[in-house]
Design a protein around this motif. Structure first.
Motif, PDB file in Angstrom:
ATOM      1  N   UNK A  78     -20.968 -90.221   4.492  1.00 21.47           N
ATOM      2  CA  UNK A  78     -20.143 -89.408   3.871  1.00 21.47           C
ATOM      3  C   UNK A  78     -19.042 -89.112   5.023  1.00 21.47           C
ATOM      4  N   UNK A  79     -17.912 -89.113   4.481  1.00 19.14           N
ATOM      5  CA  UNK A  79     -16.558 -88.793   5.655  1.00 19.14           C
ATOM      6  C   UNK A  79     -15.746 -87.958   4.741  1.00 19.14           C
ATOM      7  N   UNK A 108     -15.893-100.286   5.081  1.00 20.99           N
ATOM      8  CA  UNK A 108     -16.940 -99.837   5.902  1.00 20.99           C
ATOM      9  C   UNK A 108     -18.477 -99.436   5.126  1.00 20.99           C
ATOM     10  N   UNK A 109     -18.308 -99.203   4.022  1.00 22.24           N
ATOM     11  CA  UNK A 109     -19.573 -98.751   3.408  1.00 22.24           C
ATOM     12  C   UNK A 109     -19.628 -97.388   3.124  1.00 22.24           C
ATOM     13  N   UNK A 110     -18.393 -96.726   3.123  1.00 22.36           N
ATOM     14  CA  UNK A 110     -18.470 -95.428   2.951  1.00 22.36           C
ATOM     15  C   UNK A 110     -18.995 -94.867   1.595  1.00 22.36           C
ATOM     16  N   UNK A 111     -19.652 -93.958   1.394  1.00 23.97           N
ATOM     17  CA  UNK A 111     -20.324 -93.648  -0.149  1.00 23.97           C
ATOM     18  C   UNK A 111     -19.519 -92.622  -0.518  1.00 23.97           C
ATOM     19  N   UNK A 112     -19.369 -91.544  -0.009  1.00 18.38           N
ATOM     20  CA  UNK A 112     -18.325 -90.204  -0.248  1.00 18.38           C
ATOM     21  C   UNK A 112     -17.437 -90.145   0.663  1.00 18.38           C
ATOM     22  N   UNK A 113     -16.241 -89.629   0.069  1.00 14.55           N
ATOM     23  CA  UNK A 113     -15.236 -89.204   0.887  1.00 14.55           C
ATOM     24  C   UNK A 113     -15.020 -87.813   0.354  1.00 14.55           C
ATOM     25  N   UNK A 114     -14.962 -86.813   1.314  1.00 20.41           N
ATOM     26  CA  UNK A 114     -14.680 -85.379   0.976  1.00 20.41           C
ATOM     27  C   UNK A 114     -13.367 -84.839   1.525  1.00 20.41           C
ATOM     28  N   UNK A 115     -12.994 -83.893   1.015  1.00 22.68           N
ATOM     29  CA  UNK A 115     -11.795 -83.121   1.453  1.00 22.68           C
ATOM     30  C   UNK A 115     -12.064 -81.657   1.413  1.00 22.68           C
ATOM     31  N   UNK A 116     -11.531 -80.888   2.576  1.00 18.09           N
ATOM     32  CA  UNK A 116     -11.710 -79.571   2.522  1.00 18.09           C
ATOM     33  C   UNK A 116     -10.356 -79.324   2.533  1.00 18.09           C
ATOM     34  N   UNK A 117     -10.035 -78.386   1.278  1.00 25.24           N
ATOM     35  CA  UNK A 117      -8.452 -78.032   1.137  1.00 25.24           C
ATOM     36  C   UNK A 117      -8.444 -76.847   0.918  1.00 25.24           C
ATOM     37  N   UNK A 157     -14.977 -87.763  -3.716  1.00 26.43           N
ATOM     38  CA  UNK A 157     -14.630 -88.854  -4.525  1.00 26.43           C
ATOM     39  C   UNK A 157     -15.873 -90.003  -4.035  1.00 26.43           C
ATOM     40  N   UNK A 158     -16.530 -90.712  -4.942  1.00 30.35           N
ATOM     41  CA  UNK A 158     -17.223 -91.630  -4.696  1.00 30.35           C
ATOM     42  C   UNK A 158     -16.726 -92.859  -4.245  1.00 30.35           C
ATOM     43  N   UNK A 159     -16.855 -93.431  -3.505  1.00 29.04           N
ATOM     44  CA  UNK A 159     -16.072 -94.992  -2.972  1.00 29.04           C
ATOM     45  C   UNK A 159     -17.151 -96.151  -3.226  1.00 29.04           C
ATOM     46  N   UNK A 160     -18.422 -96.043  -2.782  1.00 32.02           N
ATOM     47  CA  UNK A 160     -19.421 -96.913  -2.938  1.00 32.02           C
ATOM     48  C   UNK A 160     -20.752 -96.275  -3.449  1.00 32.02           C
ATOM     49  N   UNK A 161     -21.377 -96.644  -4.635  1.00 34.19           N
ATOM     50  CA  UNK A 161     -22.372 -96.128  -5.404  1.00 34.19           C
ATOM     51  C   UNK A 161     -23.633 -96.451  -4.579  1.00 34.19           C
TER      52      UNK A 161
END
Length: 181
Positions: A78-79, A108-117, A157-161
């Protein structure tokens, strides 16, 4: 032009960072980190995680970077995303900058990307929504800066399930170099 960030880009990235610390509410730092500390952090960043820059007329005008969203090891897939531009025209490079970063994170194999806005940053909210991010939570009035309270919203946002392993960024770059040969 969009390209992978290099150590030589750190001063330009620092200039952008300082602008947002000193003049905006998107970053919750109250004063810029000393350059030496910022440079150490970014050298570690560049060795481990993807960072890309947008360049115009030979000058870095924006950057996007990913770093661990949370400190516990189980969250390694989770990035968190950071994307900032110098004030003014982005020359249509914000979307391509984000897309380059996302492509590296998928590899890289990231599952989730998050953004704090920051909740009042309508442009950033729309930017993320247009790229498939969905609202995930909010912390109202959680940061005090420039004489006022500011809340944040979390988008995801999910990138890889179901990624099987995390691939170091250096390996992703090496694989890309082989593909382009």
């Amino acid at each position: 032009m969009i390209r992978i960030a290099q150590v030589e880009d750190i001063p330009a990235i620092y200039e952008i960072y300082c602008f947002y610390v000193e003049h905006g509410e998107a970053l919750f730092d109250l004063r810029p980190q000393p350059f030496e500390a910022f440079q150490r952090m970014w050298k570690q960043q560049l060795a481990m995680y993807p960072a890309v820059v947008a360049e115009r007329d030979g000058r870095v005008i924006g950057y996007a970077a990913a770093h661990p969203a949370f400190s516990k090891d189980a969250y390694q897939f989770c990035m968190e995303l950071s994307i900032y531009f110098m004030p003014g025209d982005h020359f249509g490079l914000a979307g391509p900058l984000y897309e380059a970063l996302e492509r590296f994170l998928i590899a890289q194999g990231c599952r989730w990307i998050v953004a704090c806005i920051t909740e009042t940053n309508e442009a950033s909210l729309r930017f993320h929504e247009a790229r498939g991010f969905v609202w995930s939570g909010a912390l109202p009035a959680c940061g005090h800066k420039h004489g006022g309270w500011h809340g944040v919203v979390w988008y995801r946002k999910e990138l890889n399930a179901d990624p099987k392993r995390w691939i170091p960024f250096s390996e992703v770059i090496a694989l890309e170099a082989k593909r382009s040969d």
